[in-house]
Design an enzyme around this catalytic site. Sequence first.
Site, PDB file in Angstrom:
ATOM      1  N   ASP A  58      -8.286 -72.492 -56.681  1.00  0.00           N
ATOM      2  CA  ASP A  58      -8.446 -71.077 -56.368  1.00  0.00           C
ATOM      3  C   ASP A  58      -8.335 -70.871 -54.854  1.00  0.00           C
ATOM      4  OD1 ASP A  58     -10.056 -68.612 -55.759  1.00  0.00           O
ATOM      5  OD2 ASP A  58     -10.355 -68.668 -57.936  1.00  0.00           O
ATOM      6  N   SER A 124       2.704 -53.560 -52.366  1.00  0.00           N
ATOM      7  CA  SER A 124       3.355 -52.889 -53.489  1.00  0.00           C
ATOM      8  C   SER A 124       3.700 -51.457 -53.135  1.00  0.00           C
ATOM      9  CB  SER A 124       2.372 -52.902 -54.656  1.00  0.00           C
ATOM     10  OG  SER A 124       2.772 -52.000 -55.651  1.00  0.00           O
ATOM     11  N   TYR A 149      -6.691 -52.020 -58.643  1.00  0.00           N
ATOM     12  CA  TYR A 149      -5.577 -52.890 -58.269  1.00  0.00           C
ATOM     13  C   TYR A 149      -4.823 -52.310 -57.066  1.00  0.00           C
ATOM     14  CZ  TYR A 149      -0.901 -54.641 -57.949  1.00  0.00           C
ATOM     15  OH  TYR A 149       0.266 -55.134 -57.430  1.00  0.00           O
ATOM     16  N   LYS A 153      -4.268 -53.521 -52.770  1.00  0.00           N
ATOM     17  CA  LYS A 153      -3.055 -53.668 -51.961  1.00  0.00           C
ATOM     18  C   LYS A 153      -3.182 -52.848 -50.665  1.00  0.00           C
ATOM     19  CE  LYS A 153      -1.217 -56.659 -54.533  1.00  0.00           C
ATOM     20  NZ  LYS A 153      -1.190 -58.056 -54.044  1.00  0.00           N
TER      21      LYS A 153
HETATM   22  C1  WQD Z   1       8.033 -48.693 -65.520  1.00  0.00           C
HETATM   23  C2  WQD Z   1       8.432 -47.462 -66.303  1.00  0.00           C
HETATM   24  C3  WQD Z   1       6.686 -46.600 -67.697  1.00  0.00           C
HETATM   25  C4  WQD Z   1       6.430 -49.899 -70.506  1.00  0.00           C
HETATM   26  C5  WQD Z   1       4.072 -51.428 -62.094  1.00  0.00           C
HETATM   27  C6  WQD Z   1       2.677 -51.704 -61.614  1.00  0.00           C
HETATM   28  C7  WQD Z   1       2.515 -51.136 -60.234  1.00  0.00           C
HETATM   29  C8  WQD Z   1       3.547 -51.768 -59.300  1.00  0.00           C
HETATM   30  C9  WQD Z   1       4.899 -51.482 -59.822  1.00  0.00           C
HETATM   31  C10 WQD Z   1       2.896 -53.956 -58.564  1.00  0.00           C
HETATM   32  C11 WQD Z   1       7.334 -46.382 -66.352  1.00  0.00           C
HETATM   33  C12 WQD Z   1       7.855 -47.070 -68.528  1.00  0.00           C
HETATM   34  C13 WQD Z   1       6.799 -49.093 -69.459  1.00  0.00           C
HETATM   35  C14 WQD Z   1       6.720 -49.473 -71.836  1.00  0.00           C
HETATM   36  C15 WQD Z   1       7.772 -47.496 -70.940  1.00  0.00           C
HETATM   37  N1  WQD Z   1       3.444 -53.181 -59.304  1.00  0.00           N
HETATM   38  N2  WQD Z   1       7.459 -47.913 -69.676  1.00  0.00           N
HETATM   39  N3  WQD Z   1       7.405 -48.292 -71.996  1.00  0.00           N
HETATM   40  O1  WQD Z   1       4.728 -48.188 -63.788  1.00  0.00           O
HETATM   41  O2  WQD Z   1       6.322 -48.872 -62.023  1.00  0.00           O
HETATM   42  O3  WQD Z   1       4.152 -50.031 -62.313  1.00  0.00           O
HETATM   43  O4  WQD Z   1       5.005 -51.925 -61.184  1.00  0.00           O
HETATM   44  O5  WQD Z   1       2.269 -53.859 -57.613  1.00  0.00           O
HETATM   45  O6  WQD Z   1       1.255 -51.338 -59.755  1.00  0.00           O
HETATM   46  O7  WQD Z   1       1.792 -51.127 -62.528  1.00  0.00           O
HETATM   47  O8  WQD Z   1       6.008 -50.412 -63.949  1.00  0.00           O
HETATM   48  O9  WQD Z   1       7.060 -51.660 -65.787  1.00  0.00           O
HETATM   49  O10 WQD Z   1       4.786 -50.627 -66.153  1.00  0.00           O
HETATM   50  O11 WQD Z   1       6.770 -49.140 -65.985  1.00  0.00           O
HETATM   51  O12 WQD Z   1       8.366 -46.444 -71.161  1.00  0.00           O
HETATM   52  O13 WQD Z   1       6.386 -50.135 -72.833  1.00  0.00           O
HETATM   53  O14 WQD Z   1       8.638 -47.846 -67.669  1.00  0.00           O
HETATM   54  O15 WQD Z   1       6.123 -45.434 -68.255  1.00  0.00           O
HETATM   55  O16 WQD Z   1       7.957 -45.136 -66.333  1.00  0.00           O
HETATM   56  P1  WQD Z   1       5.310 -49.291 -63.011  1.00  0.00           P
HETATM   57  P2  WQD Z   1       6.117 -50.550 -65.507  1.00  0.00           P
END
Ligand code: WQD
Length: 335
Positions: A58, A124, A149, A153
């Site tokens: 860790d 992020s 989360y 960041k």
């Molecule tokens: C992308 C799009 C969903 C799943 C994540 C992290 C965030 C940051 C960036 C790290 C959205 C849509 C998703 C599904 C869908 N990461 N979707 N059906 O929301 O950009 O965020 O990445 O730091 O903190 O949470 O990424 O891949 O979850 O979603 O329609 O089953 O896909 O609604 O529009 P997101 P994601």
Amino acid sequence: MNILVTGGAGFIGSHTVVELIGAGFEPIILDDFSNSDKSVLQRLETILGRPVKHYAADCNDAALLTRIFKEEAIQGVIHFAASKAVGESVEKPLLYYRNNISSLVTLLEAMTANGVSNFVFSSSCTVYGQPEQIPVTEDTPVQPAASPYGNTKQVGEEIIRDTVASGAPLKALALRYFNPIGAHHTALIGELPRGVPANLVPYLTQTAAGLREKLMVFGNDYDTVDGTCIRDFIHVVDLAKAHVKALELLIKQDTHNYYDYFNIGTGRGTTVLELIHTFERVNQVKLNYAFAPRRAGDIVAIYADVSKSVEKLNWKAEKTLDEALADAWRWQQTL
Ligand code: WQD
């Protein structure tokens, strides 16, 4: 030059290890394997034709960090190790503050005490929240975090900024990742989500592989070209290469008082539906999907302005969405 890569067995970390060796650095992995698989070490060895040294521990272990810094003559740290599930962070905030904030503080203390001055931090695009204007530049205001989360960041960036400003012997860069997707072209390393994937592309590839019945598209009534959300999907290998550039830029700085942050995206916005259709076309696979209500907390639209990265980091994404989705599918089929 020996570089400690925390979280080096994870999705972005493992691809970065490959790129570091390609660029002549010597990565040493520190990973507790809490959200990664030990088989990654063997897979890296197959890709690289040589083993990569690792410590299974860790990042909160200050004594171990000091020992590694001394024994391995570490000259830089790339810090990927963190918990990253937004939903889980709402339920277990203290776990996130321990894993993402305490470990960062421990690491920075150990670095500054042991003369390790080059630091790259995984940040992020979540720091921008729902921006008023897109694309976002690094000057786009940071918004109050929507989850613990996201807060880790933002606070992480502030901790690093303040440490550098204090005159500590530290040079640091924060890379604000957009949405990493894809896998290594060998299909030996890629994303290994535990349980039901929360992110779009792993859910999509698992659905295409028949492991999940249907992909639900969250919301098709947004104010975008086709009603679905817009993201900046970046190939993980391009993202990995940004870390090599970040290290090179840090090493070039001859004074310690240096901190900066960069958007690491492609500069292109893609809707969820466009991504689905690209996946189907590139891989000649029909995807079972349906529209569902909006997901709480989703950002409607965001993508990066990458001018600063191009100019100062000397980096830009080179791979296409087609390539990323072909690689993601090839990887999924090996699982
Ligand atoms: C992308 C799009 C969903 C799943 C994540 C992290 C965030 C940051 C960036 C790290 C959205 C849509 C998703 C599904 C869908 N990461 N979707 N059906 O929301 O950009 O965020 O990445 O730091 O903190 O949470 O990424 O891949 O979850 O979603 O329609 O089953 O896909 O609604 O529009 P997101 P994601």
